[in-house]
Design a protein around this motif. Sequence first.
Motif, short mmCIF file in Angstrom:
data_model
loop_
_atom_site.label_atom_id
_atom_site.label_comp_id
_atom_site.label_asym_id
_atom_site.label_seq_id
_atom_site.Cartn_x
_atom_site.Cartn_y
_atom_site.Cartn_z
N TRP A 223 0.84 -1.20 0.00
CA TRP A 223 0.00 0.00 0.00
C TRP A 223 0.87 1.24 0.00
N ARG A 224 1.93 1.24 0.85
CA ARG A 224 2.83 2.39 0.94
C ARG A 224 3.47 2.67 -0.43
N TYR A 225 3.96 1.64 -1.07
CA TYR A 225 4.61 1.83 -2.37
C TYR A 225 3.63 2.30 -3.44
N THR A 226 2.39 1.81 -3.37
CA THR A 226 1.37 2.26 -4.33
C THR A 226 1.08 3.74 -4.13
N ILE A 227 0.96 4.16 -2.89
CA ILE A 227 0.71 5.58 -2.60
C ILE A 227 1.88 6.42 -3.09
N GLU A 228 3.09 6.01 -2.76
CA GLU A 228 4.27 6.76 -3.18
C GLU A 228 4.38 6.82 -4.71
N GLU A 229 4.13 5.69 -5.36
CA GLU A 229 4.23 5.65 -6.82
C GLU A 229 3.18 6.55 -7.48
N GLN A 230 1.96 6.52 -6.97
CA GLN A 230 0.92 7.35 -7.57
C GLN A 230 1.23 8.83 -7.39
N ARG A 231 1.74 9.19 -6.24
CA ARG A 231 2.13 10.59 -6.02
C ARG A 231 3.18 11.02 -7.06
N CYS B 75 -13.83 14.27 -0.50
CA CYS B 75 -12.43 13.98 -0.22
C CYS B 75 -11.98 14.71 1.05
N PRO B 76 -11.51 13.96 2.03
CA PRO B 76 -11.16 14.57 3.32
C PRO B 76 -9.78 15.23 3.35
N TRP B 77 -9.03 15.12 2.27
CA TRP B 77 -7.67 15.65 2.26
C TRP B 77 -7.56 16.79 1.27
N ASP C 53 4.59 13.75 0.38
CA ASP C 53 5.27 12.49 0.67
C ASP C 53 5.30 12.16 2.16
N GLU C 54 5.14 13.17 2.99
CA GLU C 54 5.18 12.97 4.44
C GLU C 54 3.80 12.73 5.04
N PHE C 55 2.75 12.87 4.24
CA PHE C 55 1.40 12.73 4.76
C PHE C 55 0.93 11.28 4.68
N TRP C 56 0.53 10.76 5.83
CA TRP C 56 -0.06 9.43 5.92
C TRP C 56 -1.25 9.55 6.86
N PRO C 57 -2.49 9.43 6.33
CA PRO C 57 -3.66 9.65 7.18
C PRO C 57 -3.72 8.65 8.33
N ALA C 58 -4.10 9.17 9.49
CA ALA C 58 -4.19 8.30 10.68
C ALA C 58 -5.63 8.02 11.00
#
Length: 144
Positions: free
Chosen positions: A74-82, A129-131, A139-144
């Motif tokens: 999931w992390r890599y998918t988020i990073e790649e899409q960004r 969209c909540p963001w 790159d530093e944002f990861w929703p909690a």
Amino acid sequence: MNTCLHTADFFGWANQQAALLRAGRIAEIDREHLAEEIEDMGKSQHRELINRLTVLFLHLLKWQYQPGYQSNSWRYTIEEQREQIADHLQDNPSLKQKLPESIERAYKYARTGAARETGLPKSTFPEICPWSLEQAFDDEFWPA
């Protein structure tokens, strides 16, 4: 000019149109179909933006609402899409004006996908969209 070639052999038609353009034989070009194809190329670039935003939002939703399942995948998918979205917008800067509309559509698709993939009710996820754009692309944002 035989415009039936556009339907019967698109590859052949496209090469023929390119050759006519290069040769300056503008009068022989299949203007209507060529204009349609150029418009479709623009639409394709917009669809790619929406698709990449959808994948990003889907994984951000899963990240936030299923913290126990967070994974490197999931992390890599988020990073790649960004990264891919940033590159796509750099290659197509006029798409930036379409971002509000694209985000709205992509989030709607992501919300449906998140419900399907997580098994959680669709109502679990915010309707809008909540963001912010800045958060989603940070790159530093990861929703909690």
